[in-house]
Motif scaffolding. Sequence first.
Motif, PDB file in Angstrom:
ATOM      1  N   LYS A 101      73.619 -27.802 -34.611  1.00 19.23           N
ATOM      2  CA  LYS A 101      73.492 -28.815 -33.904  1.00 19.23           C
ATOM      3  C   LYS A 101      75.172 -28.479 -33.894  1.00 19.23           C
ATOM      4  CE  LYS A 101      72.875 -33.590 -32.288  1.00 19.23           C
ATOM      5  NZ  LYS A 101      72.652 -34.296 -32.147  1.00 19.23           N
ATOM      6  N   PHE A 102      75.759 -28.340 -32.516  1.00 16.41           N
ATOM      7  CA  PHE A 102      77.349 -28.422 -32.123  1.00 16.41           C
ATOM      8  C   PHE A 102      77.308 -29.032 -31.203  1.00 16.41           C
ATOM      9  CE2 PHE A 102      75.842 -24.225 -33.694  1.00 16.41           C
ATOM     10  CZ  PHE A 102      76.735 -24.191 -34.824  1.00 16.41           C
ATOM     11  N   ILE A 103      79.254 -30.290 -30.636  1.00 16.16           N
ATOM     12  CA  ILE A 103      78.981 -30.633 -29.420  1.00 16.16           C
ATOM     13  C   ILE A 103      79.728 -29.101 -29.022  1.00 16.16           C
ATOM     14  CG2 ILE A 103      81.054 -31.605 -28.656  1.00 16.16           C
ATOM     15  CD1 ILE A 103      81.468 -33.184 -30.764  1.00 16.16           C
ATOM     16  N   ASP A 104      78.633 -29.311 -27.230  1.00 14.54           N
ATOM     17  CA  ASP A 104      79.579 -27.641 -26.302  1.00 14.54           C
ATOM     18  C   ASP A 104      80.598 -28.417 -25.715  1.00 14.54           C
ATOM     19  OD1 ASP A 104      79.350 -26.111 -25.010  1.00 14.54           O
ATOM     20  OD2 ASP A 104      77.829 -26.585 -23.401  1.00 14.54           O
ATOM     21  N   GLY A 105      81.903 -28.525 -25.977  1.00 14.44           N
ATOM     22  CA  GLY A 105      82.791 -28.020 -25.959  1.00 14.44           C
ATOM     23  C   GLY A 105      83.366 -27.862 -24.095  1.00 14.44           C
ATOM     24  N   PRO A 106      83.170 -26.277 -24.274  1.00 15.26           N
ATOM     25  CA  PRO A 106      82.915 -25.987 -22.527  1.00 15.26           C
ATOM     26  C   PRO A 106      82.149 -26.744 -21.629  1.00 15.26           C
ATOM     27  CG  PRO A 106      82.735 -24.513 -24.604  1.00 15.26           C
ATOM     28  CD  PRO A 106      82.425 -25.485 -25.107  1.00 15.26           C
ATOM     29  N   ALA A 107      80.487 -26.771 -22.023  1.00 16.65           N
ATOM     30  CA  ALA A 107      79.843 -27.353 -21.463  1.00 16.65           C
ATOM     31  C   ALA A 107      79.332 -26.387 -20.574  1.00 16.65           C
ATOM     32  CB  ALA A 107      80.258 -28.594 -20.143  1.00 16.65           C
ATOM     33  N   GLY A 108      78.794 -25.358 -20.827  1.00 14.80           N
ATOM     34  CA  GLY A 108      78.469 -24.206 -20.924  1.00 14.80           C
ATOM     35  C   GLY A 108      79.775 -23.594 -20.566  1.00 14.80           C
ATOM     36  N   MET A 109      79.188 -23.297 -18.783  1.00 14.23           N
ATOM     37  CA  MET A 109      81.043 -22.250 -18.597  1.00 14.23           C
ATOM     38  C   MET A 109      81.399 -23.588 -16.964  1.00 14.23           C
ATOM     39  SD  MET A 109      82.087 -19.175 -19.006  1.00 14.23           S
ATOM     40  CE  MET A 109      82.717 -18.086 -17.875  1.00 14.23           C
ATOM     41  N   ARG A 136      86.046 -22.608 -26.683  1.00 17.17           N
ATOM     42  CA  ARG A 136      85.842 -21.365 -25.683  1.00 17.17           C
ATOM     43  C   ARG A 136      87.076 -20.348 -25.131  1.00 17.17           C
ATOM     44  NH1 ARG A 136      86.407 -19.729 -19.089  1.00 17.17           N
ATOM     45  NH2 ARG A 136      86.132 -17.644 -19.505  1.00 17.17           N
ATOM     46  N   PRO A 137      87.246 -19.398 -26.774  1.00 19.77           N
ATOM     47  CA  PRO A 137      88.637 -19.397 -26.931  1.00 19.77           C
ATOM     48  C   PRO A 137      89.379 -18.435 -26.155  1.00 19.77           C
ATOM     49  CG  PRO A 137      87.360 -18.754 -28.020  1.00 19.77           C
ATOM     50  CD  PRO A 137      86.096 -19.758 -27.657  1.00 19.77           C
ATOM     51  N   LEU A 138      90.477 -18.689 -25.497  1.00 15.70           N
ATOM     52  CA  LEU A 138      91.193 -17.297 -24.459  1.00 15.70           C
ATOM     53  C   LEU A 138      92.521 -16.994 -25.480  1.00 15.70           C
ATOM     54  CD1 LEU A 138      90.151 -19.445 -21.270  1.00 15.70           C
ATOM     55  CD2 LEU A 138      89.832 -17.960 -22.224  1.00 15.70           C
ATOM     56  N   ILE A 139      91.702 -16.018 -25.593  1.00 15.95           N
ATOM     57  CA  ILE A 139      93.272 -16.000 -26.568  1.00 15.95           C
ATOM     58  C   ILE A 139      93.619 -16.456 -27.886  1.00 15.95           C
ATOM     59  CG2 ILE A 139      95.139 -14.603 -26.917  1.00 15.95           C
ATOM     60  CD1 ILE A 139      94.751 -13.169 -24.002  1.00 15.95           C
ATOM     61  N   VAL A 194      90.211 -24.101 -25.257  1.00 17.53           N
ATOM     62  CA  VAL A 194      89.590 -24.567 -23.420  1.00 17.53           C
ATOM     63  C   VAL A 194      88.062 -24.840 -24.057  1.00 17.53           C
ATOM     64  CG1 VAL A 194      88.883 -23.958 -21.272  1.00 17.53           C
ATOM     65  CG2 VAL A 194      90.985 -22.461 -22.647  1.00 17.53           C
ATOM     66  N   PHE A 195      88.603 -26.701 -22.750  1.00 14.88           N
ATOM     67  CA  PHE A 195      86.600 -27.485 -23.198  1.00 14.88           C
ATOM     68  C   PHE A 195      87.177 -28.853 -22.246  1.00 14.88           C
ATOM     69  CE2 PHE A 195      90.565 -28.282 -25.980  1.00 14.88           C
ATOM     70  CZ  PHE A 195      90.869 -30.040 -25.624  1.00 14.88           C
ATOM     71  N   SER A 196      85.438 -28.434 -21.725  1.00 21.58           N
ATOM     72  CA  SER A 196      85.815 -29.394 -20.400  1.00 21.58           C
ATOM     73  C   SER A 196      84.157 -29.974 -20.856  1.00 21.58           C
ATOM     74  CB  SER A 196      85.351 -28.274 -19.058  1.00 21.58           C
ATOM     75  OG  SER A 196      84.844 -27.359 -19.494  1.00 21.58           O
ATOM     76  N   PRO A 197      83.786 -31.307 -21.298  1.00 23.24           N
ATOM     77  CA  PRO A 197      82.148 -31.430 -21.999  1.00 23.24           C
ATOM     78  C   PRO A 197      81.615 -31.709 -21.157  1.00 23.24           C
ATOM     79  CG  PRO A 197      84.498 -32.491 -22.831  1.00 23.24           C
ATOM     80  CD  PRO A 197      85.095 -31.936 -21.747  1.00 23.24           C
ATOM     81  N   PRO A 198      80.382 -31.894 -21.105  1.00 26.64           N
ATOM     82  CA  PRO A 198      79.998 -32.603 -20.408  1.00 26.64           C
ATOM     83  C   PRO A 198      80.349 -33.641 -19.977  1.00 26.64           C
ATOM     84  CG  PRO A 198      78.406 -31.372 -22.054  1.00 26.64           C
ATOM     85  CD  PRO A 198      79.574 -31.275 -22.117  1.00 26.64           C
ATOM     86  N   LEU A 199      79.985 -34.247 -18.287  1.00 28.26           N
ATOM     87  CA  LEU A 199      81.169 -35.441 -18.019  1.00 28.26           C
ATOM     88  C   LEU A 199      79.999 -36.538 -18.884  1.00 28.26           C
ATOM     89  CD1 LEU A 199      81.196 -34.367 -14.052  1.00 28.26           C
ATOM     90  CD2 LEU A 199      82.595 -33.841 -16.142  1.00 28.26           C
TER      91      LEU A 199
END
Length: 463
Positions: free
Chosen positions: A52-60, A418-421, A425-430
Motif C-alpha cells: 500500500k502506498f500514498i499516491d503523492g501525485p494523485a495519478g497524474m 513523481r520524480p522530475l529529474i 513533485v506531488f499533488s495528492p487526492p483532494l
Amino acid sequence: MSLTNSNFDDVRNWDIEHHLHPWEGMEDPAAYERTFVEGGEGIYVTNEAGEKFIDGPAGMWCVQVGYGNTDIPQAMAKQALEMAYVSPFSNSNSASAQLAHEIAKRTPGDLNTVFFTTGGSTAVDSALRFVQFRNNLMGKREKKVIISRQKAYHGSTYLSSSVSGKERDKGWLDQAEGLVYFLPNVNPYVRGKAQTVAEFLDEKVADLENAILEIGPEKVAAFIAEPILASGGVIVPPKGYHKRCLEVCRKYDVLYISDEVVTGFGRLGHWFASEAVFDIVPDIITCAKGLTSGYVPMGACIISDRLIEDISGDASKGATFSNGFTYSGHPVSAAAALANIEVFERDHILEHVHKVTPLFLERLHALAELPLVGDARGEGLMGCVECHVKAEGDQLSMDHEVGGMIDAHCAKMGLLLRPLINMCVFSPPLVIEEAQINQMFDILGEGIRRTTDDLVRQGKRVA
C-alpha cells in the motif's frame, strides 16, 4: 478478465514486449521495471504484491475525489446502459448538454461556450485552432504567433507540444515551426541573488511586452499560460504576474489562454483558479484531469462570449469550425463529470481543500531547512521539493541520480512521488486528511535525509 498474483511474470513480459508507454526511454525499455497499480482506496493505491502506498501525485494530478468512489462508476454504468455513444457531429445527448451548462455556471466572466475534447492536450489544440480560425475570419491571417514560457507544459499533440517549453522534451520530435515564441523562466527561485522578487516580477512582465513588440502586435495571436507551471516543477510565478500579463495582452489585442488542466476542479480550492486565485478573467480556459477526477478521459476548451460573438451571425461568413473528435462530449465521460461535480458539492471538497492547505504548505516549506533541498514551493495542494548536489562531472546525471534515490527511499516507506529529474513533485487526492498530510511529509522528509546520508557516504558534498 481477472488475473491473480501468480500471473504477474507473464503480465510484466507482456508490458515490456507489447506496451509502449508515454515518455518511454528507447535505449533499453525492458530495463525499467514499472510498478503495477492494481487497486486503490481514498488516497492510497496498492501494487500487484498487495503493498500500500500514498499516491503523492494523485495519478497524474487528476484523482481529485480519491480512489474507490462508487458514485462516478455507477453514473458511468447507468449512462452506458442507456446510451453508450452519440455522434457529437450530428447529434447531442442530455449528459453532455447538462455538463456544458454546469461548467459554464462555474467559469469566470463570460466564458460560457464549452467545446469538449478527449483530454488536456486536445483541449489546448482546440483552443489554438479556435484562435487561428477566429483570426482568419476577422481578416487577421498574419496574427498567428503564440507566446508561451520556458518550463511550460501544455500537452503532447502536435500543436500543444509545440507551445510546451520543457526543453528536454523537444530533442527528437518535430514542432510547428514559426508558431511559438518562448519567454524566459518565471520561477523566482532562479532570479539573481541581488534581485528582489518585485524586480523579478517587473522583468518577467517586461519579457512579455518586449516579445509582443519584437514580433509585432499584428502577428501575435495569444499568450498561453498555466496559472502554476505544473510539470515544469510546480513553478509559482510572482504574485500579480498573471494580472499584469493580462493587462499587457489587452493593450496589444492579444488573447489570453489560461491552461487550467491541472489547476482546475479543486487543486487550488476553486472550480477554476484564474479569477479566484489570480484575479484574471481570460479569453479561453482549458481543463481536463480533475473534470472527471481521472475516472475516464475528458477535457474541455471554454471560450468567452466576446470571442464567439466576433465570428457569429453575419461575421461568420458561412464558415465552419472544422475541429472535433469522435469522442467529443462522450455521454459516459459527461456522466462521470456530472457525478464528480455532485461529489465535490455533497462532500464539500473545495472547502476541505481550503481547510487542509495551510498544513500542507507549512509542512512543505519546512523541508527547505534540509541541507539537500534548494527550494520547496507550492500553492493549494500542489508541491515541489527541488534538491541539489554539485556534480564534479555531468550535472544532469547527478540530478537524475538524486531524484531517483529519493523516489526509491520514499517508495520503500509507502509514498509514491513523481520524480522530475531532481524535483519531487506531488499533488495528492483532494480528500487527503491532515493526519495523512503529516504522514506524507514525514516519509518525504525521511526519504530526503536517507538520500543525504547515501550521498555523504559516496563522498558527495551536500550543501
